[in-house]
Design a protein around this motif. Structure first.
Motif, PDB file in Angstrom:
ATOM      1  N   HIS A 155       7.209   8.421  -2.577  1.00 54.10           N
ATOM      2  CA  HIS A 155       8.423   8.386  -3.486  1.00 54.10           C
ATOM      3  C   HIS A 155       8.194   7.018  -4.150  1.00 54.10           C
ATOM      4  O   HIS A 155       8.651   6.960  -5.362  1.00 54.10           O
ATOM      5  CB  HIS A 155       9.453   8.351  -2.467  1.00 54.10           C
ATOM      6  CG  HIS A 155      10.513   8.366  -3.276  1.00 54.10           C
ATOM      7  ND1 HIS A 155      11.516   7.247  -3.584  1.00 54.10           N
ATOM      8  CD2 HIS A 155      11.492   9.381  -3.791  1.00 54.10           C
ATOM      9  CE1 HIS A 155      12.698   7.518  -4.187  1.00 54.10           C
ATOM     10  NE2 HIS A 155      12.643   8.963  -4.374  1.00 54.10           N
ATOM     11  N   GLY A 156       7.968   5.937  -3.493  1.00 55.57           N
ATOM     12  CA  GLY A 156       7.966   4.636  -4.131  1.00 55.57           C
ATOM     13  C   GLY A 156       6.841   4.658  -5.416  1.00 55.57           C
ATOM     14  O   GLY A 156       7.284   3.820  -6.284  1.00 55.57           O
ATOM     15  N   ARG A 157       5.938   5.496  -4.991  1.00 55.09           N
ATOM     16  CA  ARG A 157       5.036   5.286  -6.107  1.00 55.09           C
ATOM     17  C   ARG A 157       4.990   6.282  -7.279  1.00 55.09           C
ATOM     18  O   ARG A 157       4.281   6.224  -8.285  1.00 55.09           O
ATOM     19  CB  ARG A 157       3.678   5.490  -5.324  1.00 55.09           C
ATOM     20  CG  ARG A 157       2.385   5.181  -6.061  1.00 55.09           C
ATOM     21  CD  ARG A 157       2.117   3.747  -6.214  1.00 55.09           C
ATOM     22  NE  ARG A 157       0.574   3.434  -6.822  1.00 55.09           N
ATOM     23  CZ  ARG A 157       0.297   3.740  -8.068  1.00 55.09           C
ATOM     24  NH1 ARG A 157       1.462   4.021  -9.171  1.00 55.09           N
ATOM     25  NH2 ARG A 157      -0.740   3.624  -8.641  1.00 55.09           N
ATOM     26  N   GLY A 158       6.080   7.192  -6.881  1.00 54.39           N
ATOM     27  CA  GLY A 158       6.228   8.202  -8.241  1.00 54.39           C
ATOM     28  C   GLY A 158       5.387   9.181  -8.200  1.00 54.39           C
ATOM     29  O   GLY A 158       4.844   9.673  -9.350  1.00 54.39           O
ATOM     30  N   VAL A 159       4.692   9.560  -7.226  1.00 52.11           N
ATOM     31  CA  VAL A 159       3.559  10.529  -7.374  1.00 52.11           C
ATOM     32  C   VAL A 159       3.931  12.000  -8.087  1.00 52.11           C
ATOM     33  O   VAL A 159       5.371  12.208  -7.432  1.00 52.11           O
ATOM     34  CB  VAL A 159       2.542  10.849  -6.139  1.00 52.11           C
ATOM     35  CG1 VAL A 159       1.917   9.335  -5.724  1.00 52.11           C
ATOM     36  CG2 VAL A 159       3.335  11.376  -5.009  1.00 52.11           C
ATOM     37  N   LYS A 160       3.054  12.631  -8.669  1.00 55.33           N
ATOM     38  CA  LYS A 160       3.816  14.050  -9.092  1.00 55.33           C
ATOM     39  C   LYS A 160       3.185  15.074  -8.040  1.00 55.33           C
ATOM     40  O   LYS A 160       3.543  16.223  -8.616  1.00 55.33           O
ATOM     41  CB  LYS A 160       3.201  14.070 -10.645  1.00 55.33           C
ATOM     42  CG  LYS A 160       3.498  13.089 -11.616  1.00 55.33           C
ATOM     43  CD  LYS A 160       4.905  12.667 -11.449  1.00 55.33           C
ATOM     44  CE  LYS A 160       5.456  11.634 -12.359  1.00 55.33           C
ATOM     45  NZ  LYS A 160       6.955  11.095 -12.064  1.00 55.33           N
TER      46      LYS A 160
ATOM     47  N   PHE B 161      -2.527   8.257   1.103  1.00 52.38           N
ATOM     48  CA  PHE B 161      -1.548   7.486   1.819  1.00 52.38           C
ATOM     49  C   PHE B 161      -1.753   7.426   3.133  1.00 52.38           C
ATOM     50  O   PHE B 161      -1.455   8.339   3.914  1.00 52.38           O
ATOM     51  CB  PHE B 161       0.095   7.963   1.444  1.00 52.38           C
ATOM     52  CG  PHE B 161       0.324   7.873   0.199  1.00 52.38           C
ATOM     53  CD1 PHE B 161       0.574   6.716  -0.433  1.00 52.38           C
ATOM     54  CD2 PHE B 161       0.371   8.814  -0.842  1.00 52.38           C
ATOM     55  CE1 PHE B 161       1.072   6.678  -1.888  1.00 52.38           C
ATOM     56  CE2 PHE B 161       0.920   8.867  -1.963  1.00 52.38           C
ATOM     57  CZ  PHE B 161       1.101   7.581  -2.668  1.00 52.38           C
TER      58      PHE B 161
ATOM     59  N   ASP C 270       8.585  16.089  -8.301  1.00 49.64           N
ATOM     60  CA  ASP C 270       8.918  15.206  -9.435  1.00 49.64           C
ATOM     61  C   ASP C 270       9.806  14.232  -9.061  1.00 49.64           C
ATOM     62  O   ASP C 270      10.095  14.157  -7.829  1.00 49.64           O
ATOM     63  CB  ASP C 270       9.493  15.881 -10.765  1.00 49.64           C
ATOM     64  CG  ASP C 270      11.103  16.688 -10.187  1.00 49.64           C
ATOM     65  OD1 ASP C 270      11.590  16.262  -9.377  1.00 49.64           O
ATOM     66  OD2 ASP C 270      11.205  18.000 -10.969  1.00 49.64           O
ATOM     67  N   HIS C 271      10.259  13.377 -10.038  1.00 48.34           N
ATOM     68  CA  HIS C 271      11.178  12.122  -9.625  1.00 48.34           C
ATOM     69  C   HIS C 271      12.579  12.418  -8.824  1.00 48.34           C
ATOM     70  O   HIS C 271      12.848  11.595  -8.390  1.00 48.34           O
ATOM     71  CB  HIS C 271      11.611  11.493 -11.160  1.00 48.34           C
ATOM     72  CG  HIS C 271      12.239  12.315 -12.050  1.00 48.34           C
ATOM     73  ND1 HIS C 271      11.693  13.100 -12.842  1.00 48.34           N
ATOM     74  CD2 HIS C 271      13.609  12.495 -12.188  1.00 48.34           C
ATOM     75  CE1 HIS C 271      12.671  13.883 -13.541  1.00 48.34           C
ATOM     76  NE2 HIS C 271      13.900  13.265 -13.150  1.00 48.34           N
ATOM     77  N   SER C 272      13.177  13.512  -9.181  1.00 50.18           N
ATOM     78  CA  SER C 272      14.341  14.073  -8.627  1.00 50.18           C
ATOM     79  C   SER C 272      14.308  14.097  -7.062  1.00 50.18           C
ATOM     80  O   SER C 272      15.383  14.431  -6.453  1.00 50.18           O
ATOM     81  CB  SER C 272      14.850  15.207  -9.143  1.00 50.18           C
ATOM     82  OG  SER C 272      14.273  16.527  -8.824  1.00 50.18           O
ATOM     83  N   LYS C 273      13.021  14.277  -6.443  1.00 47.96           N
ATOM     84  CA  LYS C 273      13.077  14.629  -5.214  1.00 47.96           C
ATOM     85  C   LYS C 273      13.295  13.203  -4.432  1.00 47.96           C
ATOM     86  O   LYS C 273      12.524  12.187  -4.454  1.00 47.96           O
ATOM     87  CB  LYS C 273      11.555  15.272  -4.704  1.00 47.96           C
ATOM     88  CG  LYS C 273      11.478  16.403  -5.320  1.00 47.96           C
ATOM     89  CD  LYS C 273      12.645  17.383  -5.132  1.00 47.96           C
ATOM     90  CE  LYS C 273      12.093  18.788  -6.028  1.00 47.96           C
ATOM     91  NZ  LYS C 273      13.239  19.637  -6.402  1.00 47.96           N
ATOM     92  N   SER C 274      14.270  13.069  -3.295  1.00 42.68           N
ATOM     93  CA  SER C 274      14.465  12.034  -2.474  1.00 42.68           C
ATOM     94  C   SER C 274      13.433  12.085  -1.558  1.00 42.68           C
ATOM     95  O   SER C 274      12.441  12.970  -1.014  1.00 42.68           O
ATOM     96  CB  SER C 274      15.860  12.149  -2.033  1.00 42.68           C
ATOM     97  OG  SER C 274      15.642  13.487  -0.884  1.00 42.68           O
ATOM     98  N   VAL C 275      13.242  11.117  -0.704  1.00 35.99           N
ATOM     99  CA  VAL C 275      12.006  10.969   0.575  1.00 35.99           C
ATOM    100  C   VAL C 275      12.258  12.246   1.605  1.00 35.99           C
ATOM    101  O   VAL C 275      11.567  12.860   1.766  1.00 35.99           O
ATOM    102  CB  VAL C 275      12.279   9.670   1.254  1.00 35.99           C
ATOM    103  CG1 VAL C 275      11.578   9.815   2.371  1.00 35.99           C
ATOM    104  CG2 VAL C 275      11.950   8.495   0.189  1.00 35.99           C
ATOM    105  N   LYS C 276      13.669  12.511   1.839  1.00 37.41           N
ATOM    106  CA  LYS C 276      14.108  13.426   2.787  1.00 37.41           C
ATOM    107  C   LYS C 276      13.526  15.055   2.136  1.00 37.41           C
ATOM    108  O   LYS C 276      12.982  15.817   2.787  1.00 37.41           O
ATOM    109  CB  LYS C 276      15.324  13.655   2.805  1.00 37.41           C
ATOM    110  CG  LYS C 276      16.119  12.810   4.091  1.00 37.41           C
ATOM    111  CD  LYS C 276      17.358  13.070   4.309  1.00 37.41           C
ATOM    112  CE  LYS C 276      17.881  12.188   5.309  1.00 37.41           C
ATOM    113  NZ  LYS C 276      19.340  12.382   5.614  1.00 37.41           N
TER     114      LYS C 276
ATOM    115  N   ARG D  52       7.434   8.129   2.198  1.00 36.03           N
ATOM    116  CA  ARG D  52       8.097   7.060   1.496  1.00 36.03           C
ATOM    117  C   ARG D  52       7.388   6.272   0.565  1.00 36.03           C
ATOM    118  O   ARG D  52       7.688   5.951  -0.379  1.00 36.03           O
ATOM    119  CB  ARG D  52       8.676   6.208   2.633  1.00 36.03           C
ATOM    120  CG  ARG D  52       9.553   5.001   2.035  1.00 36.03           C
ATOM    121  CD  ARG D  52      10.367   4.090   3.371  1.00 36.03           C
ATOM    122  NE  ARG D  52      11.306   4.891   3.675  1.00 36.03           N
ATOM    123  CZ  ARG D  52      12.535   5.208   3.138  1.00 36.03           C
ATOM    124  NH1 ARG D  52      12.747   4.417   1.875  1.00 36.03           N
ATOM    125  NH2 ARG D  52      13.499   5.970   3.585  1.00 36.03           N
TER     126      ARG D  52
END
Lengths: 300, 300, 300, 300
Positions: free
Chosen positions: A225-230, A215, A257-263, A222
């Motif tokens: 997050h939008g791309r859902g990387v692991k 990126f 994982d998915h549960s993480k916000s951008v922050k 951000r």
């Protein structure tokens, strides 16, 4: 604090680190080790690499030869240099010689985020990072107390479009005044001008808050997050005028994982940024980083 | 071979895995757990996630709710379904119910490279991967003996520009004939047509031999070598018509250094490809992968 | 410094974290989620685990049930507590309820090595670690300036065989005076008496500078060097009177090779110690650590 | 299958790997590189290490010197050997010389579990692992079809207390008959007699299903579960009569959590066992493993 790691050996037996780069050909190791023997030295550690032109592992002609040698010898530096110079002339090689553990004179550029600067200063203080920092230069005053705690001079200077040239001149002045060998952009958020990049080529390390070339550009967390990387990561690289494209020195990733916000990704990523930048600075300061065009050779 | 892992429980006590997706609102867990209680069931494991729209961690309105529940209950499946259906209607939810450990009917598309297929077949045979594979379809005959060893039907079919449509039809026919639930592209080197991608949406998993979005397109290991990256990786993602841009399911990386040739990077990367693809297939087969637009929710 | 992560939500919408432990039986989730609904709450996140007695994955009787629930609800805390208490009585459950992000009152015990304390204080200051530290208590004065920089009270007290009882009493006094909820041994090198261990049971976290149960006792890095291990690590665990045998909370390892001296292993290991201890403290402070006999249940 | 990695170079330009061990003293590199030059050779890669006696990083007298050199030279092997022998006599060194990529003759001992054998055979077939396997010897017939698929001779032999001596004799006979250079215990579940251990010293590699020295002895996964560890691992080591105490060659770990049953830990651990054992075999076959008392020097 009491963390101690071995740095410069101050016995009479001198310890040096030699780096040498030349066109690949037979006999280089023999020539260099001969110079070491002639200087009554002992090779403590030797690493080498021949870069094939095609990256296919062939060892044909045309490649470059890279070497880092840790030598101990009971002679004066000029004697050592004399022997090595003779070998280097014979090989047509570029070389450097330095005392093992000599602190590298380092200018840190910072902004508001303190995590990278804190890591650098703490590890420098701990004796783990062989650098000395005559100045931290920032475009914000926020980190002054942190520098002060570690006893490091700090100067801030607002950077506006109209003062950018002035600030960059101040960087160059500091480099000259303090005989700076390394410039570290510790989350310094300004883009350097192409002129400054050229002036600092091979001496300036930046930390990019992403696993490059994943990126590029702004807001990588951000994007991640939008791309859902692991996995998210950080990349320390030499500064070039081609933004985020300089030779890579060190990279790290961490699982998310998915549960993480951008922050939360930002907070997690800062850890990777700190340790990746500090590691890159350590590698540089220990003369373990050699440039091979757009790539780095790292002798760990 | 004797590697055994627990799969379907064949006691009278049935074990089910329920997935449920709906608009987020209060009371969902209470409603669903009420249906389980009404079916005399017990929740063995429950995972949930609410996706905020902005990725900033807020739990405001507008998000989607995702849930995976592992239930045991001494009742027939239709009784279970009846209770859950009532709850789902009330919540406006999409849901699935399946026996824990039921093997997912899987079509594997392969080409010449055997590492991913070998890993899938070995782990399927070992009981570790809850899939059954009624067919391996390939555009080359090379891997027939591998499939034969594992007792899996294998068919090959040359794919030329003029036969590509025919081959893709054969894939669709196989999906229908064998009631395929999952299509795995185990280093299948052909690009699927947009029509086929759409037909298989959410059911087809590809392995990309790079840490996406790092190196898209062809020859990622050559790109990685040229760039001197310090980590290489692999990404398993859902197939979409937007090449290498489908939702990411799993990623792994491994550390490399300057001394690796492109060929060595390929060999190292194949390990990451195999384990990343197999892990993604396992997650899917265990109903742990839910789609959230361009991202995946993974309940491990 | 400007690193910010979300901690307590100070809107009117309250956010709570609930932990609950009871004997396993059907209907627990339904009962607890019912209490949340009754309190007009919404479940933001829910994690649960049933421990089978035999560790074989069976879900038969006799296990314990563990749950952590993140709830948001627009009601006063006593209303929330009233509803939950009713459910807990019905289930025979132990439970706790706390505001999300409330800083846990933490006493740090230190000695001479500053790496763990530095990491804790920096992350606390950054807002990443939800603790407040009313006191650092040390048996040496060396780390006073570090605590001072971060504005944390510091007291040192020589510990000799004849003053150990006195020092331990001072710890207990500090726990009471400052209403301490967590005691962190940040490379505090003294062995606590069995009485103190018992008094602090379940509230005191130690960092062991080894990958337990690999190298117990003193000088683990020297043991690791002599044995030629390829990975070294660190283990954060609850303090018990059985030295280095308390329930494990977090572990990390890092790769090393034959070229590292004992001193270098120590320097490398300190990084693992810092991040492992800080992570364990974070997990505890966020109420993600539940005890299951000699093991921990960690809801990440 | 089509996975190809570079092995032996069959051009006229020969490629050799040289290993050399002697007492440390100045001038070794110069002497050895002189022999290479005399043989018209070129050093492609050179790694060395001096083991200090105390592990403290000092480079004083008394240490051992270890070296691995990759040489290319357009001369016959006996010419190469003649030059090297002269240097080795001068240095009092033990040394080996071998063609790069020559497959090492390997005897595999197996039992019932197929994961390690499958990994070895698949990677050998793929060209990634430079070994040839004239025989798999097992105390159970279960894995015969796996060996057959890969075209590797397989013999089984029941091992009872009264036939153990006979089986061990058969191992020794096979070693002699097939000129075996490496013996791999691929989850061979029998303890070897001290006599056999001595006979195979430095040539036999075992995989222990735990992160040594963490859990020695039987049932390490059950021990790990009971202790609630957060990482499990595997250790490949040389076989010695002191069970699970032989010099460590390679180790890996993987993260686990409380939710994994013993059976699941076993399944997860098997992956680590396979890749750890195969990596150790590869390192040995490429002459990258040198013994230094109870430790190994690994030149990667």
């Amino acid at each position: 604090m009491t963390i101690q790691t071995p740095t410069a050996n101050d016995t009479e037996q001198g310890e040096w680190v030699l780096t040498l780069v030349c066109a690949d050909r037979p006999g280089i190791v023999h020539t260099v080790s001969g110079a070491v023997v002639a200087a009554s030295g002992n090779i403590v550690e030797l690493q080498q690499f021949s870069s094939a032109e095609d990256g296919n592992g062939g060892h044909g002609g045309g490649g470059r030869f890279f070497m880092r040698v840790h030598v101990e010898a009971p002679v004066a530096e000029d004697v050592m240099r004399e022997h090595l110079d003779r070998a280097a002339v014979q090989l047509g090689a570029d070389w450097t010689l330095d005392r093992v553990g000599r602190p590298i004179r380092t200018l840190v550029l910072a902004s508001k985020a303190g995590h990278c600067l804190n890591d650098l200063l703490f590890r420098q203080r701990s004796g783990w990072l062989p650098v000395e920092i005559p100045l931290v230069l920032s475009n914000h005053p926020d980190l002054a107390p942190l520098a002060e705690f570690y006893g490091v001079p700090f100067a801030d200077h607002v950077v506006l479009p109209e003062t950018k040239v002035e600030f960059e001149q101040r960087i160059l002045d500091a480099v000259e005044e303090h005989q700076i060998e390394l410039i570290v952009l510790a989350r310094y958020m300004q883009i350097l001008s192409p002129e400054l990049c050229r002036a600092l080529a091979g001496r300036a390390i930046n930390i990019h808050h992403s696993f490059l070339p994943g990126f590029k550009g702004a807001n990588p967390y951000r994007q991640a997050h939008g791309r859902g990387v692991k996995l998210i990561g950080a990349t320390a690289h030499f500064v070039t005028s081609d933004l985020d494209e300089g030779p890579i020195i060190e990279q790290n990733v961490v699982r998310v994982d998915h549960s993480k916000s951008v922050k939360e990704l930002v907070a997690i990523g800062q850890d990777e940024e700190s340790r990746t930048l500090t590691e890159a600075v350590k590698l540089f300061a220990e003369r373990r980083v050699l440039l091979d065009g757009s790539r780095t050779i790292i002798f760990r």
